[in-house]
Design a protein around this motif. Structure first.
Motif, mmCIF file in Angstrom:
data_model
loop_
_atom_site.group_PDB
_atom_site.id
_atom_site.type_symbol
_atom_site.label_atom_id
_atom_site.label_comp_id
_atom_site.label_asym_id
_atom_site.label_seq_id
_atom_site.Cartn_x
_atom_site.Cartn_y
_atom_site.Cartn_z
ATOM 1 N N GLU A 1 -11.816 -10.283 -8.598
ATOM 2 C CA GLU A 1 -11.899 -8.921 -8.060
ATOM 3 C C GLU A 1 -10.604 -8.585 -7.324
ATOM 4 O O GLU A 1 -10.055 -9.398 -6.596
ATOM 5 C CB GLU A 1 -13.080 -8.825 -7.085
ATOM 6 C CG GLU A 1 -13.269 -7.444 -6.491
ATOM 7 C CD GLU A 1 -14.439 -7.398 -5.518
ATOM 8 O OE1 GLU A 1 -14.743 -6.306 -5.017
ATOM 9 O OE2 GLU A 1 -15.030 -8.467 -5.250
ATOM 10 N N ARG A 2 -10.115 -7.372 -7.521
ATOM 11 C CA ARG A 2 -8.914 -6.898 -6.841
ATOM 12 C C ARG A 2 -9.315 -6.377 -5.453
ATOM 13 O O ARG A 2 -10.132 -5.469 -5.343
ATOM 14 C CB ARG A 2 -8.253 -5.793 -7.650
ATOM 15 C CG ARG A 2 -6.966 -5.225 -7.053
ATOM 16 C CD ARG A 2 -6.487 -4.076 -7.934
ATOM 17 N NE ARG A 2 -5.394 -3.329 -7.354
ATOM 18 C CZ ARG A 2 -4.111 -3.488 -7.703
ATOM 19 N NH1 ARG A 2 -3.779 -4.364 -8.626
ATOM 20 N NH2 ARG A 2 -3.171 -2.751 -7.149
ATOM 21 N N VAL A 3 -8.725 -6.983 -4.412
ATOM 22 C CA VAL A 3 -9.026 -6.580 -3.039
ATOM 23 C C VAL A 3 -7.710 -6.350 -2.301
ATOM 24 O O VAL A 3 -6.643 -6.816 -2.721
ATOM 25 C CB VAL A 3 -9.861 -7.653 -2.298
ATOM 26 C CG1 VAL A 3 -11.196 -7.854 -2.975
ATOM 27 C CG2 VAL A 3 -9.088 -8.975 -2.212
ATOM 28 N N TRP A 4 -7.784 -5.638 -1.185
ATOM 29 C CA TRP A 4 -6.608 -5.404 -0.346
ATOM 30 C C TRP A 4 -6.691 -6.304 0.880
ATOM 31 O O TRP A 4 -7.728 -6.413 1.526
ATOM 32 C CB TRP A 4 -6.521 -3.934 0.068
ATOM 33 C CG TRP A 4 -6.039 -3.078 -1.063
ATOM 34 C CD1 TRP A 4 -6.800 -2.515 -2.052
ATOM 35 C CD2 TRP A 4 -4.683 -2.740 -1.355
ATOM 36 N NE1 TRP A 4 -6.001 -1.842 -2.936
ATOM 37 C CE2 TRP A 4 -4.698 -1.950 -2.538
ATOM 38 C CE3 TRP A 4 -3.469 -3.017 -0.736
ATOM 39 C CZ2 TRP A 4 -3.534 -1.439 -3.111
ATOM 40 C CZ3 TRP A 4 -2.312 -2.503 -1.297
ATOM 41 C CH2 TRP A 4 -2.345 -1.730 -2.472
ATOM 42 N N ASP B 1 0.843 -1.191 0.000
ATOM 43 C CA ASP B 1 0.000 0.000 0.000
ATOM 44 C C ASP B 1 0.886 1.252 0.000
ATOM 45 O O ASP B 1 1.669 1.467 0.929
ATOM 46 C CB ASP B 1 -0.894 -0.014 1.249
ATOM 47 C CG ASP B 1 -1.935 1.100 1.238
ATOM 48 O OD1 ASP B 1 -1.879 1.981 0.352
ATOM 49 O OD2 ASP B 1 -2.800 1.087 2.131
ATOM 50 N N PRO B 2 0.795 2.100 -1.034
ATOM 51 C CA PRO B 2 1.606 3.311 -1.049
ATOM 52 C C PRO B 2 1.113 4.383 -0.082
ATOM 53 O O PRO B 2 1.827 5.362 0.171
ATOM 54 C CB PRO B 2 1.489 3.791 -2.503
ATOM 55 C CG PRO B 2 0.156 3.282 -2.942
ATOM 56 C CD PRO B 2 -0.020 1.960 -2.241
ATOM 57 N N ALA C 1 -2.069 1.371 -9.147
ATOM 58 C CA ALA C 1 -0.816 1.156 -9.868
ATOM 59 C C ALA C 1 0.068 0.089 -9.227
ATOM 60 O O ALA C 1 1.056 -0.343 -9.832
ATOM 61 C CB ALA C 1 -0.040 2.475 -9.951
ATOM 62 N N VAL C 2 -0.283 -0.348 -8.013
ATOM 63 C CA VAL C 2 0.511 -1.385 -7.343
ATOM 64 C C VAL C 2 0.280 -2.720 -8.044
ATOM 65 O O VAL C 2 -0.865 -3.149 -8.219
ATOM 66 C CB VAL C 2 0.121 -1.487 -5.855
ATOM 67 C CG1 VAL C 2 0.856 -2.659 -5.189
ATOM 68 C CG2 VAL C 2 0.430 -0.184 -5.127
ATOM 69 N N SER D 1 -6.874 6.097 5.894
ATOM 70 C CA SER D 1 -8.030 5.266 6.240
ATOM 71 C C SER D 1 -9.303 5.905 5.709
ATOM 72 O O SER D 1 -9.322 7.078 5.332
ATOM 73 C CB SER D 1 -8.122 5.081 7.762
ATOM 74 O OG SER D 1 -8.268 6.335 8.404
ATOM 75 N N GLY D 2 -10.344 5.131 5.680
ATOM 76 C CA GLY D 2 -11.604 5.653 5.178
ATOM 77 C C GLY D 2 -11.674 5.619 3.661
ATOM 78 O O GLY D 2 -10.863 4.978 2.992
ATOM 79 N N ILE D 3 -12.641 6.327 3.112
ATOM 80 C CA ILE D 3 -12.839 6.348 1.667
ATOM 81 C C ILE D 3 -11.680 7.097 1.021
ATOM 82 O O ILE D 3 -11.415 8.253 1.362
ATOM 83 C CB ILE D 3 -14.178 7.024 1.313
ATOM 84 C CG1 ILE D 3 -15.340 6.214 1.926
ATOM 85 C CG2 ILE D 3 -14.340 7.118 -0.209
ATOM 86 C CD1 ILE D 3 -16.690 6.854 1.782
ATOM 87 N N PRO D 4 -10.954 6.476 0.106
ATOM 88 C CA PRO D 4 -9.766 7.119 -0.454
ATOM 89 C C PRO D 4 -10.103 8.217 -1.453
ATOM 90 O O PRO D 4 -11.088 8.136 -2.189
ATOM 91 C CB PRO D 4 -9.034 5.963 -1.140
ATOM 92 C CG PRO D 4 -10.112 4.994 -1.486
ATOM 93 C CD PRO D 4 -11.127 5.097 -0.380
ATOM 94 N N ALA D 5 -9.264 9.242 -1.474
ATOM 95 C CA ALA D 5 -9.371 10.308 -2.461
ATOM 96 C C ALA D 5 -8.925 9.776 -3.820
ATOM 97 O O ALA D 5 -8.256 8.742 -3.909
ATOM 98 C CB ALA D 5 -8.501 11.490 -2.036
ATOM 99 N N PRO D 6 -9.258 10.480 -4.909
ATOM 100 C CA PRO D 6 -8.889 9.980 -6.242
ATOM 101 C C PRO D 6 -7.395 9.719 -6.419
ATOM 102 O O PRO D 6 -7.008 8.752 -7.078
ATOM 103 C CB PRO D 6 -9.372 11.105 -7.171
ATOM 104 C CG PRO D 6 -10.513 11.722 -6.437
ATOM 105 C CD PRO D 6 -10.129 11.662 -4.985
ATOM 106 N N ASP D 7 -6.532 10.566 -5.829
ATOM 107 C CA ASP D 7 -5.090 10.339 -6.005
ATOM 108 C C ASP D 7 -4.635 9.081 -5.274
ATOM 109 O O ASP D 7 -3.753 8.361 -5.750
ATOM 110 C CB ASP D 7 -4.291 11.568 -5.555
ATOM 111 C CG ASP D 7 -4.506 11.905 -4.088
ATOM 112 O OD1 ASP D 7 -5.626 11.671 -3.581
ATOM 113 O OD2 ASP D 7 -3.569 12.416 -3.446
ATOM 114 N N VAL D 8 -5.235 8.788 -4.125
ATOM 115 C CA VAL D 8 -4.912 7.563 -3.397
ATOM 116 C C VAL D 8 -5.392 6.349 -4.184
ATOM 117 O O VAL D 8 -4.675 5.338 -4.308
ATOM 118 C CB VAL D 8 -5.526 7.577 -1.988
ATOM 119 C CG1 VAL D 8 -5.286 6.240 -1.279
ATOM 120 C CG2 VAL D 8 -4.946 8.725 -1.175
ATOM 121 N N ILE D 9 -6.582 6.431 -4.736
ATOM 122 C CA ILE D 9 -7.117 5.342 -5.561
ATOM 123 C C ILE D 9 -6.178 5.057 -6.720
ATOM 124 O O ILE D 9 -5.866 3.897 -7.029
ATOM 125 C CB ILE D 9 -8.527 5.701 -6.075
ATOM 126 C CG1 ILE D 9 -9.530 5.729 -4.920
ATOM 127 C CG2 ILE D 9 -8.972 4.704 -7.147
ATOM 128 C CD1 ILE D 9 -10.905 6.213 -5.323
#
Length: 269
Positions: free
Chosen positions: A203-206, A75-76, A94-95, A81-89
């Protein structure tokens, strides 16, 4: 003690095998190697020659193991935490997902040379895999849990049980991954959370998994030095590199107790 090639030519496979023999490598051994290619000086053929020399020294009954860690599968934004902002998404998207052909760029040229061998096999942990070639390669890499990836159910535990060795080439115990294995066996290890992406049913999950924490040079160099002094480990120069061959079982017995003492004293302060 030293094993060197003339200064005007690079080290060859023959030179290196002679050096590994003086370090203590013998046919049939199981060895995990932590190495700096540059520390050896000039090597004709680079990392491929080093790997060839190690395999020659170990013979067909031996097994060569290297750390094939992939820190890029993480995780970069671990503190978000919480709902990620567009830049975090975007950064998380990209990972890369781990696969057994993923490069080990952060581990150096020698592990990557082992990983790229057609006969190499690799364990499946997204961040802390090992690659191996030789007689026990499949056995060593077959099991590795997502949590405590260097712990009781890991290639490191299997290397321990096989009576394996650690070869340090131009690096110290801050690079000795077996000390993380020792910490996983202590009563109260330092802890961290690994976080990495996985594909689940398309599905891609963390995924989050608990593991021992990073040492960052706090205790591992001390423990390694104390063990070497107690065990009478001989330092051998191969090329320009300081090398030591460490037996796993006595190291883990010593390091588990000593690290437990150091961590208890640290917490009591």
């Amino acid at each position: 003690m030293s094993a060197t090639a003339p200064s005007d030519i690079g080290l060859t496979t023959v030179d290196l095998v002679e050096g590994w023999r003086k370090v203590g490598l013998d046919e049939g051994m199981t060895v995990i190697v932590h190495a700096s290619l540059g520390s050896l000086g000039r090597v004709d053929g680079g990392a491929a020659t080093v790997v060839d020399s190690l395999r020659t020294a170990l013979g067909p009954a031996g097994t060569l193991v290297v750390p094939a860690f992939t820190w890029q599968v993480a995780d970069p934004d671990p503190d978000h935490s919480g709902i990620p902002a567009p830049d975090v998404i975007a950064r998380r998207a990209a990972v890369p997902l781990f696969h057994r052909g993923l490069e080990t760029t952060s581990m150096g040229a020698i592990p990557e040379a082992v990983r790229m061998l057609p006969e190499s096999v690799r364990s499946a942990h997204p961040q802390a895999s090992v690659a191996a070639v030789g007689a026990r390669a499949e056995d060593i890499t077959s099991r590795q849990t997502l949590g405590f990836a260097l712990g009781r159910t890991s290639p490191f535990a299997r290397i321990h049980d096989l009576g394996g060795h650690i070869l340090l080439v131009g690096v110290g115990h801050d690079r000795n991954s077996f000390l993380h294995h020792a910490e996983s066996l202590t009563p109260n290890p330092r802890l961290k959370v690994r976080r990495f992406p996985r594909e689940l049913d398309g599905e891609r999950v963390w995924v989050e998994a608990l593991d021992v924490g990073n040492d960052n040079g706090t205790h591992f160099p001390t423990i390694g030095r104390e063990f070497e002094q107690q065990a009478g480990i001989a330092e051998v120069t191969v090329g320009e590199a300081s090398c030591r061959l460490i037996p796993v079982k006595p190291l883990i017995s010593f390091a588990t107790q000593r690290l437990g003492e150091l961590l208890a004293a640290e917490r009591a302060q």
